[in-house]
Design a protein around this motif. Structure first.
Motif, short mmCIF file in Angstrom:
data_model
loop_
_atom_site.label_atom_id
_atom_site.label_comp_id
_atom_site.label_asym_id
_atom_site.label_seq_id
_atom_site.Cartn_x
_atom_site.Cartn_y
_atom_site.Cartn_z
N ALA A 124 82.47 -30.08 -13.18
CA ALA A 124 81.03 -29.83 -13.15
C ALA A 124 80.24 -31.10 -12.86
O ALA A 124 79.18 -31.04 -12.23
CB ALA A 124 80.59 -29.22 -14.48
N ARG B 99 77.43 -22.47 -4.31
CA ARG B 99 77.22 -22.48 -5.77
C ARG B 99 78.49 -22.23 -6.55
O ARG B 99 78.54 -22.47 -7.76
CB ARG B 99 76.17 -21.44 -6.16
CG ARG B 99 76.60 -20.01 -5.92
CD ARG B 99 75.52 -19.03 -6.34
NE ARG B 99 74.29 -19.21 -5.58
CZ ARG B 99 73.17 -18.54 -5.81
NH1 ARG B 99 73.13 -17.66 -6.79
NH2 ARG B 99 72.12 -18.76 -5.06
N LYS C 176 81.57 -29.41 -8.36
CA LYS C 176 80.23 -29.07 -7.93
C LYS C 176 79.77 -30.02 -6.83
O LYS C 176 80.08 -31.21 -6.85
CB LYS C 176 79.26 -29.13 -9.11
CG LYS C 176 79.53 -28.10 -10.19
CD LYS C 176 79.18 -26.71 -9.71
CE LYS C 176 79.32 -25.68 -10.82
NZ LYS C 176 79.02 -24.31 -10.35
#
Length: 203
Positions: free
Chosen positions: A83, A189, A194
């Protein structure tokens, strides 16, 4: 016979009384756990040693439990790294400057392949409708999407390979282009790690 029972003279008792006392306690008492001839370990070292002994699993069940806990902690670190993009805890396939540049290159541009999944759902819905005209449109749309994805993937792979050779001439680059193309198939997304760059931003 008097000489048999005579007591010892004062001169004979004097050496025993004047014998030097050698059993004097040392100024620094020795640690009972320290071996002879070696200095007493410092408190911090002794505590760390005791802590490591206490943390060592003694049974197979405890060892398995410890392994599960460590594996769970590593997975949590990897999840957070995916993330945040933290290179220290990323999986092996995502580590390294080459893989990071490949991700940034894909994330910084629009890719036709990233719209594959929503387009495929739309085509599936159209193909289920029992209308010949809509089914023909769905088939034509499917062929167009496939051709566009192939052409865009070839262009992306060629440009990325050229950039990698220029920026990382001495690095191991095997599999980096395929890694980037697989990432381009995912919606932005949903990509992991990420994206760290914005669209249009030069990596």
């Amino acid at each position: 016979m008097a000489f048999v029972f005579r007591s010892r003279s004062k001169d004979e008792k004097a050496p025993a009384a004047k014998a030097p006392v050698t059993d004097v306690p040392s100024a620094q008492p020795r640690d009972p756990q320290a071996p002879k001839g070696r200095p007493t370990p410092k408190r911090a070292a002794a505590q760390s040693q005791r802590r490591s002994v206490m943390n060592t699993p003694t049974t197979r069940k405890e060892a398995a439990k410890r392994a599960r806990e460590e594996r769970r902690a590593n997975l949590e670190k990897q999840r957070q790294a995916l993330a945040s993009g933290d290179e220290r805890y990323l999986p092996a396939r995502d580590k390294g400057p080459v893989r990071k540049y490949a991700r940034d290159f894909v994330d910084s541009r629009f890719c036709v392949a990233e719209f594959f999944l929503p387009t495929a759902v739309l085509i599936l819905v159209l193909s289920l409708v029992r209308v010949a005209q809509l089914q023909n449109i769905a088939l034509l749309l499917w062929l167009v999407v496939i051709v566009l994805i192939v052409l865009d993937s070839i262009t992306t792979g060629f440009r990325l390979k050229k950039r990698l050779n220029q920026r990382f001439p001495d690095e191991h680059k095997k599999g980096a282009v395929a890694y980037a193309l697989m990432r381009s198939l995912q919606m932005r997304r949903l990509r992991l790690p990420k994206p760290q760059v914005k669209r249009g931003e030069r990596p």
